[in-house]
Write an enzyme that holds these catalytic residues in place. Structure first.
Site, PDB file in Angstrom:
ATOM      1  N   HIS A 164       4.618 -19.692  -4.663  1.00 34.62           N
ATOM      2  CA  HIS A 164       5.572 -19.184  -5.649  1.00 34.62           C
ATOM      3  C   HIS A 164       5.034 -19.295  -7.069  1.00 34.62           C
ATOM      4  O   HIS A 164       5.574 -18.678  -7.994  1.00 34.62           O
ATOM      5  CB  HIS A 164       6.893 -19.943  -5.528  1.00 34.62           C
ATOM      6  CG  HIS A 164       8.092 -19.122  -5.885  1.00 34.62           C
ATOM      7  ND1 HIS A 164       8.146 -18.335  -7.007  1.00 34.62           N
ATOM      8  CD2 HIS A 164       9.287 -18.963  -5.273  1.00 34.62           C
ATOM      9  CE1 HIS A 164       9.331 -17.737  -7.075  1.00 34.62           C
ATOM     10  NE2 HIS A 164      10.028 -18.090  -6.033  1.00 34.62           N
ATOM     11  N   ASP A 389       6.351   0.269   6.748  1.00 29.06           N
ATOM     12  CA  ASP A 389       5.909   0.810   8.028  1.00 29.06           C
ATOM     13  C   ASP A 389       4.382   0.883   8.058  1.00 29.06           C
ATOM     14  O   ASP A 389       3.767   1.539   7.231  1.00 29.06           O
ATOM     15  CB  ASP A 389       6.519   2.208   8.205  1.00 29.06           C
ATOM     16  CG  ASP A 389       6.186   2.848   9.533  1.00 29.06           C
ATOM     17  OD1 ASP A 389       5.389   2.266  10.281  1.00 29.06           O
ATOM     18  OD2 ASP A 389       6.729   3.930   9.808  1.00 29.06           O
TER      19      ASP A 389
END
Length: 454
Positions: A164, A389
């Site tokens: 992070h 995708d």
């Protein structure tokens, strides 16, 4: 039927380090002040779930490694290592060390795990890379790592663990999108990354923002600290959200004007905060804090580049006593959430946040009694689903895996529905951790959403 955890076996291959496919700069890059907001070893792992590709000839591990190698040409800092500087700050050494990549094979089909839609934490944790503890205070985990697990049905999961301190959720999503684009045949990512961390470096201030809560006044729970912590995923459907919003608007008096209604985030944030506090049985006179991430990329002046992938969030904060939180009309609490969010968007608040963090980082480490703070993060609009995708099919699910930064009581995440459950279209999944003894009461509060009278 849920798969028996004891029967799940995952065979690991050797870890490899995926390097950029072309030469990249060898430099040390400084991080921004906001990048230093999380702890340097804070890792947030997520699991992407894919059904069997229509083209069974494609090896997802090979495709992912090839695409990752190409993406690292653009995101080359992520192939480096985090290092501590003499001034105590963390930088990234772009040394081309590579991204750890682990391939694994599971002994079952994804359908037997219900495509992780039940979100069994024990299973999710096996599907992400297991970072080893740092050896000394100057050593940190790799900025990013991957674990691809193939299942007997031909489906697979991609566990991506990101530091992070290098990327926030938006930045990690853009990196993942770049990999997906390259895997599906694109010659380069649509959005080119930029570093530009100097845009978010603060100045020393003599007037830092005050700490929102101190240890002496923080609420406490009789159930904390606890060794037995549960993780649950609650599904809130579109109709329940509609009824909640309608009930909130009815609470507002006719004499009170509302220029705009309440968002799903604002409504659920207030409801979950109150429900959690009730479940923890916080003491009435103690203070409780709701803190939530606010994305400020487009609220900077000028706005940050679309390709900026570092931390660019401030925090909205609301503090109430438990008595106030429990007894105020819920619409009043939602209004406080909305107001806090709007303040966090302002240029003045953003600058004060950065300057305070630069001057006194400890000011952001809230002193609290056990259970006093709820840290809420909204992942619904990050873009991880559904448009990721690989050239086969869209992911059917995406879930957090509570390791490292997720593995503590006090965190809640709002998630988009999985594609496995059509009845949840337009709904929200609420991921939360609580002591086991407090979870039944929280479940009761969440079930009550289904019978709210608009």
């Amino acid at each position: 039927m849920a798969y028996q955890m004891a029967s799940l076996k995952i065979e690991m291959k050797e870890v490899v380090h995926v390097k950029p496919s072309k030469p990249t700069p060898s430099i040390v890059l400084p991080l921004s002040t906001l990048d230093h907001r999380p702890y340097p070893d804070s890792i947030w792992p997520i699991v992407h779930v894919y059904q069997s590709p229509s083209n069974g000839q494609l090896d997802p591990a090979f495709v992912l490694k090839q695409a990752l190698s190409k993406a690292l040409v653009y995101y080359y800092p992520l192939a480096g290592k985090l290092v501590k500087q003499p001034n105590g700050k963390v930088a990234i050494n772009c040394n081309n060390d590579g991204v750890p990549f682990l391939e694994a094979i599971a002994n079952c089909e994804l359908s037997s795990l219900n495509y992780l839609d039940d979100h069994d934490i024990r299973i999710a944790k096996q599907l992400v890379f297991d970072f080893h503890p740092q050896q000394d205070e100057n050593e940190y985990p790799h900025p990013v790592s991957f674990k691809l697990t193939k299942f007997q049905c031909g489906g697979f999961t991609i566990g991506m663990s990101t530091s992070h301190i290098v990327c926030d959720g938006w930045g990690a999503c853009k990196f993942f999108h770049a990999i997906v684009e390259l895997a599906s045949g694109k010659s380069e990512p649509f959005l080119k990354p930029v570093w530009e961390r100097e845009r978010l470096i603060g100045s020393i201030t003599t007037q830092p923002m005050p700490n929102p809560m101190d240890e002496a006044t923080a609420a406490v729970s009789p159930f904390l600290p606890a060794t037995d912590v549960m993780y649950e995923l609650f599904k809130v459907d579109k109709e329940s959200i509609r009824r909640l919003k309608m009930s909130l608007m009815k609470e507002i008096s006719c004499n009170e004007s509302m220029e705009q209604g309440f968002t799903t985030f604002e409504s659920l944030a207030a409801y979950v905060w109150r429900s959690r506090a009730r479940a923890l049985n916080l003491n009435n006179e103690g203070k409780t804090l709701l803190v939530f991430s606010v994305q400020v990329r487009q609220h900077m002046s000028p706005p940050l580049s679309d390709g900026y992938y570092g931390t660019a969030i401030t925090e909205g904060q609301v503090v109430l006593t438990m008595k106030e939180l429990n007894e105020k009309p819920l619409s009043d609490i939602v209004k406080l959430v909305k107001e806090s969010k709007n303040v966090a968007f302002t240029g003045d608040f953003i600058k004060k946040t950065i300057d305070t963090l630069e001057s006194n980082p400890e000011n952001f480490n809230v002193e609290e009694g056990p259970g006093a703070t709820l840290a809420l993060s909204d992942w619904k609009h990050l873009g991880f689903m559904p448009n990721v995708d690989f050239g086969w099919k869209e992911p059917i699910n995406m879930v957090p895996a509570p390791c490292n930064m997720f593995e503590y009581e006090g965190l809640c995440i709002f998630l988009s529905p999985s594609n496995h459950d059509p009845s949840m279209e337009g709904g929200v999944r609420v991921f939360i951790s609580l002591p086991s003894v407090a979870m039944p009461k929280f479940k009761e509060e969440m079930e009550a959403l289904k019978v709210i009278t608009p």
